[in-house]
Design a protein around this motif. Structure first.
Motif, PDB file in Angstrom:
ATOM      1  N   GLY A 382       0.569  -1.317  -0.008  1.00 14.43           N
ATOM      2  CA  GLY A 382      -0.051   0.217  -0.051  1.00 14.43           C
ATOM      3  C   GLY A 382       0.682   1.204   0.085  1.00 14.43           C
ATOM      4  O   GLY A 382       2.062   1.190  -0.296  1.00 14.43           O
ATOM      5  N   ASP A 385       0.144   7.561   3.787  1.00 11.48           N
ATOM      6  CA  ASP A 385      -0.182   8.848   3.795  1.00 11.48           C
ATOM      7  C   ASP A 385       0.245   9.550   5.134  1.00 11.48           C
ATOM      8  O   ASP A 385      -0.723   9.139   6.203  1.00 11.48           O
ATOM      9  CB  ASP A 385      -1.490   8.882   3.258  1.00 11.48           C
ATOM     10  CG  ASP A 385      -2.055  10.474   3.122  1.00 11.48           C
ATOM     11  OD1 ASP A 385      -1.428  11.617   3.935  1.00 11.48           O
ATOM     12  OD2 ASP A 385      -3.242  10.562   2.530  1.00 11.48           O
ATOM     13  N   GLN A 388      -2.793  12.012   6.620  1.00  7.44           N
ATOM     14  CA  GLN A 388      -3.916  11.342   7.178  1.00  7.44           C
ATOM     15  C   GLN A 388      -3.468  10.184   8.388  1.00  7.44           C
ATOM     16  O   GLN A 388      -4.306   9.821   8.914  1.00  7.44           O
ATOM     17  CB  GLN A 388      -4.652  10.641   6.186  1.00  7.44           C
ATOM     18  CG  GLN A 388      -5.199  11.383   4.938  1.00  7.44           C
ATOM     19  CD  GLN A 388      -6.426  12.607   5.380  1.00  7.44           C
ATOM     20  OE1 GLN A 388      -7.076  12.254   6.310  1.00  7.44           O
ATOM     21  NE2 GLN A 388      -6.276  13.792   5.044  1.00  7.44           N
ATOM     22  N   VAL A 390      -2.539   7.235   7.599  1.00  9.46           N
ATOM     23  CA  VAL A 390      -2.928   5.989   7.362  1.00  9.46           C
ATOM     24  C   VAL A 390      -2.322   5.113   6.015  1.00  9.46           C
ATOM     25  O   VAL A 390      -1.442   5.941   5.562  1.00  9.46           O
ATOM     26  CB  VAL A 390      -4.482   6.111   6.832  1.00  9.46           C
ATOM     27  CG1 VAL A 390      -5.454   6.773   7.883  1.00  9.46           C
ATOM     28  CG2 VAL A 390      -4.615   6.997   5.474  1.00  9.46           C
ATOM     29  N   ILE A 391      -2.391   3.974   6.042  1.00  8.76           N
ATOM     30  CA  ILE A 391      -1.959   3.145   5.080  1.00  8.76           C
ATOM     31  C   ILE A 391      -3.127   2.755   4.233  1.00  8.76           C
ATOM     32  O   ILE A 391      -4.077   2.091   4.950  1.00  8.76           O
ATOM     33  CB  ILE A 391      -1.049   1.825   5.532  1.00  8.76           C
ATOM     34  CG1 ILE A 391       0.219   2.480   6.248  1.00  8.76           C
ATOM     35  CG2 ILE A 391      -0.920   0.950   4.531  1.00  8.76           C
ATOM     36  CD1 ILE A 391       0.889   1.205   6.881  1.00  8.76           C
ATOM     37  N   THR A 392      -3.216   3.009   3.158  1.00  2.96           N
ATOM     38  CA  THR A 392      -4.278   2.485   2.065  1.00  2.96           C
ATOM     39  C   THR A 392      -3.429   1.244   1.332  1.00  2.96           C
ATOM     40  O   THR A 392      -2.833   1.755   0.682  1.00  2.96           O
ATOM     41  CB  THR A 392      -4.852   3.545   1.261  1.00  2.96           C
ATOM     42  OG1 THR A 392      -5.427   4.489   2.192  1.00  2.96           O
ATOM     43  CG2 THR A 392      -5.934   3.122   0.452  1.00  2.96           C
ATOM     44  N   ALA A 429      -8.043  -3.333  11.229  1.00  5.93           N
ATOM     45  CA  ALA A 429      -7.902  -2.266  10.092  1.00  5.93           C
ATOM     46  C   ALA A 429      -8.840  -1.259  10.761  1.00  5.93           C
ATOM     47  O   ALA A 429      -9.558  -1.350  11.586  1.00  5.93           O
ATOM     48  CB  ALA A 429      -8.461  -2.640   8.817  1.00  5.93           C
ATOM     49  N   ASP A 433     -12.845  -1.706   2.777  1.00 11.36           N
ATOM     50  CA  ASP A 433     -13.568  -1.380   1.629  1.00 11.36           C
ATOM     51  C   ASP A 433     -14.257  -2.605   0.899  1.00 11.36           C
ATOM     52  O   ASP A 433     -15.481  -2.655   0.331  1.00 11.36           O
ATOM     53  CB  ASP A 433     -12.601  -0.771   0.280  1.00 11.36           C
ATOM     54  CG  ASP A 433     -12.286   0.691   0.878  1.00 11.36           C
ATOM     55  OD1 ASP A 433     -13.031   1.185   1.502  1.00 11.36           O
ATOM     56  OD2 ASP A 433     -10.973   0.926   0.700  1.00 11.36           O
ATOM     57  N   GLU A 445      -9.152  -5.167   1.169  1.00  3.43           N
ATOM     58  CA  GLU A 445      -8.880  -3.953   0.787  1.00  3.43           C
ATOM     59  C   GLU A 445      -9.529  -3.033   1.868  1.00  3.43           C
ATOM     60  O   GLU A 445     -10.562  -3.006   2.217  1.00  3.43           O
ATOM     61  CB  GLU A 445      -9.591  -3.499  -0.584  1.00  3.43           C
ATOM     62  CG  GLU A 445      -9.265  -4.383  -1.768  1.00  3.43           C
ATOM     63  CD  GLU A 445      -8.069  -3.992  -2.333  1.00  3.43           C
ATOM     64  OE1 GLU A 445      -7.403  -3.075  -2.086  1.00  3.43           O
ATOM     65  OE2 GLU A 445      -7.818  -4.933  -3.309  1.00  3.43           O
ATOM     66  N   GLN A 447      -7.955   0.337   5.045  1.00  8.06           N
ATOM     67  CA  GLN A 447      -6.957   1.339   5.569  1.00  8.06           C
ATOM     68  C   GLN A 447      -6.422   0.596   7.033  1.00  8.06           C
ATOM     69  O   GLN A 447      -7.225   0.190   7.638  1.00  8.06           O
ATOM     70  CB  GLN A 447      -7.756   2.648   5.645  1.00  8.06           C
ATOM     71  CG  GLN A 447      -7.641   3.357   4.242  1.00  8.06           C
ATOM     72  CD  GLN A 447      -8.298   4.641   4.536  1.00  8.06           C
ATOM     73  OE1 GLN A 447      -8.719   4.936   5.402  1.00  8.06           O
ATOM     74  NE2 GLN A 447      -7.963   5.732   3.411  1.00  8.06           N
ATOM     75  N   TRP A 448      -5.265   1.211   7.275  1.00  9.86           N
ATOM     76  CA  TRP A 448      -4.632   0.817   8.694  1.00  9.86           C
ATOM     77  C   TRP A 448      -4.164   2.137   9.052  1.00  9.86           C
ATOM     78  O   TRP A 448      -3.254   2.841   8.531  1.00  9.86           O
ATOM     79  CB  TRP A 448      -3.361  -0.294   8.527  1.00  9.86           C
ATOM     80  CG  TRP A 448      -4.126  -1.642   8.473  1.00  9.86           C
ATOM     81  CD1 TRP A 448      -4.594  -2.653   9.219  1.00  9.86           C
ATOM     82  CD2 TRP A 448      -4.662  -2.192   7.087  1.00  9.86           C
ATOM     83  NE1 TRP A 448      -4.891  -3.618   8.678  1.00  9.86           N
ATOM     84  CE2 TRP A 448      -4.897  -3.369   7.130  1.00  9.86           C
ATOM     85  CE3 TRP A 448      -4.603  -1.740   5.804  1.00  9.86           C
ATOM     86  CZ2 TRP A 448      -5.489  -4.172   6.205  1.00  9.86           C
ATOM     87  CZ3 TRP A 448      -4.990  -2.287   4.663  1.00  9.86           C
ATOM     88  CH2 TRP A 448      -5.464  -3.814   4.748  1.00  9.86           C
ATOM     89  N   ARG A 449      -4.116   2.278  10.526  1.00 14.41           N
ATOM     90  CA  ARG A 449      -3.897   3.657  11.220  1.00 14.41           C
ATOM     91  C   ARG A 449      -2.283   3.475  11.538  1.00 14.41           C
ATOM     92  O   ARG A 449      -1.777   2.362  11.623  1.00 14.41           O
ATOM     93  CB  ARG A 449      -4.594   3.612  12.429  1.00 14.41           C
ATOM     94  CG  ARG A 449      -4.077   5.078  13.108  1.00 14.41           C
ATOM     95  CD  ARG A 449      -4.960   5.131  14.240  1.00 14.41           C
ATOM     96  NE  ARG A 449      -6.295   5.376  14.095  1.00 14.41           N
ATOM     97  CZ  ARG A 449      -6.906   6.359  13.640  1.00 14.41           C
ATOM     98  NH1 ARG A 449      -6.225   7.617  13.547  1.00 14.41           N
ATOM     99  NH2 ARG A 449      -8.229   6.476  13.656  1.00 14.41           N
TER     100      ARG A 449
END
Length: 561
Positions: A382, A385, A388, A390-392, A429, A433, A445, A447-449
């Motif tokens: 991923g 970011d 934010q 986060v890891i997307t 997570a 999604d 799929e 996001q992880w903080r």
């Protein structure tokens, strides 16, 4: 005297009660019956102890055994209150309604102790008379002087009035123990309690006699068996899955030994329902139709049994078969649904005992614990970011053994509407999604903080992404027991690939490689790679140290320069 004993045990720790006396007397009567005489004097020390001994249940099988309450009363500690006799009631066992069983022969006698308080004295004197035994005439009894509560005096004795030939793990007829403390309670503990076991026959004799009762040739005449094999195929694992998926778990009293006698395969198929013993016999005959040497097997679900047993020593029934020239038994449990296709039984049975019910007899066996290739391999790819925090990205999970069983059960036993939220939590997570499960692989799929403080960034690892391993750590680390059973053991492997801002100048944490745990980072051309592993299998002798290191965070901290 009692006050001094009570003070002594209060100073030892925090048991819920103390047994001033725990005495068991086994008598072999001349008329062939067997009596189990229990005498106990108990003082509850905590509110939990009061709750436990205010309502005592004695289970028994109507028609096979009788319960005689000789004494059941409370001696009150506070003055002005005379002794009170327990209220006694008998009826169907409460477990039946919770497990979809309709076995009216399974009964319980309930002793309700009125007004019991901390420090009061409970006295019980109970005689269980056994008139007949299920599946075999072999009788056994295993006594442990160590109980869930403290024991001041414990006695086990045998009176052989009928001069029955006995097998015993210890020589003699009388044993006494004093001043015994309970083992520390822990949800994953499997303590080895001292046991004295006696029996009237060997496991081989039990196996042979049970075989005569269960191995009924007329079952082969059921024409539906051939149709099922034609439909499902001859693969033993597919036949196991067919029984688990098509037979609902509902039981009833049948046969001359209600609770042990299975229904015939034809009856089970007609009703479309049955408990473990019904499913085991059905699968046995399906395997025989498919060309295998197969038998029912009595099994435990609570680790390894004593060295001598009777049919009552087992709380489950499975199926065993032999494949070609291999002389070892292969175990199949047709009860659990949702297992992976290559799994013959749930991981909870590993380490448990089973007794193949074979003509001529068979010895006790143990389901092996090790060498199952239990692995949970997670790959997270991923973008990081930092605005934010986060890891997307995409998490791909490939698992084997117990890890695959756990994930398969989660996916197949959950409502589709709940899967996103369930797997979001399972993989730590922030957002989910989409999630799918196909051919043993989970694709997630989400996001992880990530967490930052000044110039430090804490990246997610096994501690955050593997809920199972983190749960094991949280349960074991605060209170290390002498021995324990790992709940769903597996080797965890996490590989992470993150795209970063190429303008960043970063400093990586030093590699860690010790005590069954490792973590190593690498940064190349704007991409950060790190791999984290932890061995939380039963074969890891340093499991506590592994979980301790795994619970740390310093190995996954990146510093911005």
């Amino acid at each position: 005297m009692f006050a001094a004993i009570l003070t002594f045990f209060l100073l030892l720790g925090s048991p819920d009660a103390v047994y001033l006396l725990n005495k068991i007397t086994i008598t072999f009567q001349e008329d062939g019956s067997i009596s189990e005489h229990t005498q106990a004097v108990i003082i509850p020390l905590t509110g939990r102890g009061v709750q436990r001994y205010s309502n005592m249940s004695i289970a028994f099988r109507s028609g096979m055994e009788d319960i005689d309450i000789v004494q059941a009363e409370v001696g009150y500690r506070r003055g002005g209150r005379s002794n009170s006799v327990a209220e006694i009631s008998t009826g169907p066992h409460r477990i039946l309604s919770r497990t979809n069983r309709l076995e009216s022969s399974l009964r319980e006698t309930v002793l309700q102790m009125p007004g019991l308080e901390i420090g009061d004295t409970v006295k019980v004197d109970i005689i269980r008379t056994i008139h007949s035994l299920p599946l075999s005439n072999v009788y056994s009894y295993s006594f442990s002087p160590v109980l869930e509560d403290s024991v001041f005096r414990s006695i086990f004795q045998i009176r052989n009035n009928a001069d029955v030939s006995l097998i015993a793990s210890e020589p003699g007829y009388f044993w006494e123990f004093n001043n015994l403390s309970p083992k520390l309670s822990h949800p994953l503990v499997a303590y080895d309690y001292p046991l004295i076991s006696v029996a009237t026959g060997t496991p081989n004799l039990l196996s042979a006699e049970a075989s005569e009762a269960l191995d009924i040739f007329q079952h082969s005449l059921c024409v539906k068996l051939d149709d099922i094999v034609l439909e499902a195929g001859t693969d033993p694992y597919l036949l196991r899955s067919w029984v688990a998926d098509n037979i609902n778990y509902i039981g009833a009293d049948v046969g001359i030994w209600p609770g042990w006698s299975p229904r015939t395969p034809e009856e089970t198929l007609e009703d479309g329902s049955g408990v473990c013993r019904d499913r085991s016999v059905l699968l046995t005959w399906l395997l025989r139709k498919a060309g295998y040497e197969a038998y029912p097997a009595l099994a435990t679900t609570y680790r390894q049994s004593a060295v001598v047993v009777d049919a009552r020593s087992f709380d489950h029934m499975v199926t065993v078969y032999k494949n070609g020239t291999d002389n070892e038994w292969i175990v199949l449990d047709p009860t659990p649904e949702g297992l992976p296709s290559e799994a013959g039984f749930s991981f909870g049975l590993r380490g448990c005992s089973f007794l193949p019910v074979v003509p001529g007899g068979s010895g006790l066996e143990q389901i092996p614990i090790e060498n199952w290739n239990d692995t949970l391999r997670m790959t997270l790819t991923g973008n990081l970011d930092m605005e934010q925090e986060v890891i997307t990205g995409t998490l791909r999970v490939v698992s084997n053994g117990v890890a695959l069983e756990l994930i398969t059960t989660l996916f197949t036993q959950s409502l589709p509407s709940a899967r996103k939220e369930m797997f979001r939590r399972f993989y730590g997570a922030l957002l989910c999604d989409s999630v799918s499960f196909q051919n043993g692989e989970v694709v997630f799929e989400g996001q992880w903080r990530v967490y930052s403080s000044e110039n430090n960034i804490l990246l997610p690892g096994l501690r955050e992404l593997s809920l199972h391993g983190t749960r094991v750590a949280s349960m074991i680390l605060p209170c290390p027991p002498d021995s324990f059973v790992i709940d769903a053991p597996a080797t965890e492997i996490l590989q992470v690939s993150l795209s970063l801002d190429e303008s960043w100048d970063i400093q990586l944490a030093l590699p860690v490689n010790l005590q069954g745990y490792s973590c190593e980072m690498l940064y190349e051309s704007g991409t950060l790679f790190y791999t984290e592993t932890a061995d939380i299998t039963d074969s890891n002798s340093e499991i506590l140290e592994t979980l301790l290191v795994r619970s740390g965070t310093s190995q996954r901290i990146v510093k911005l320069l």
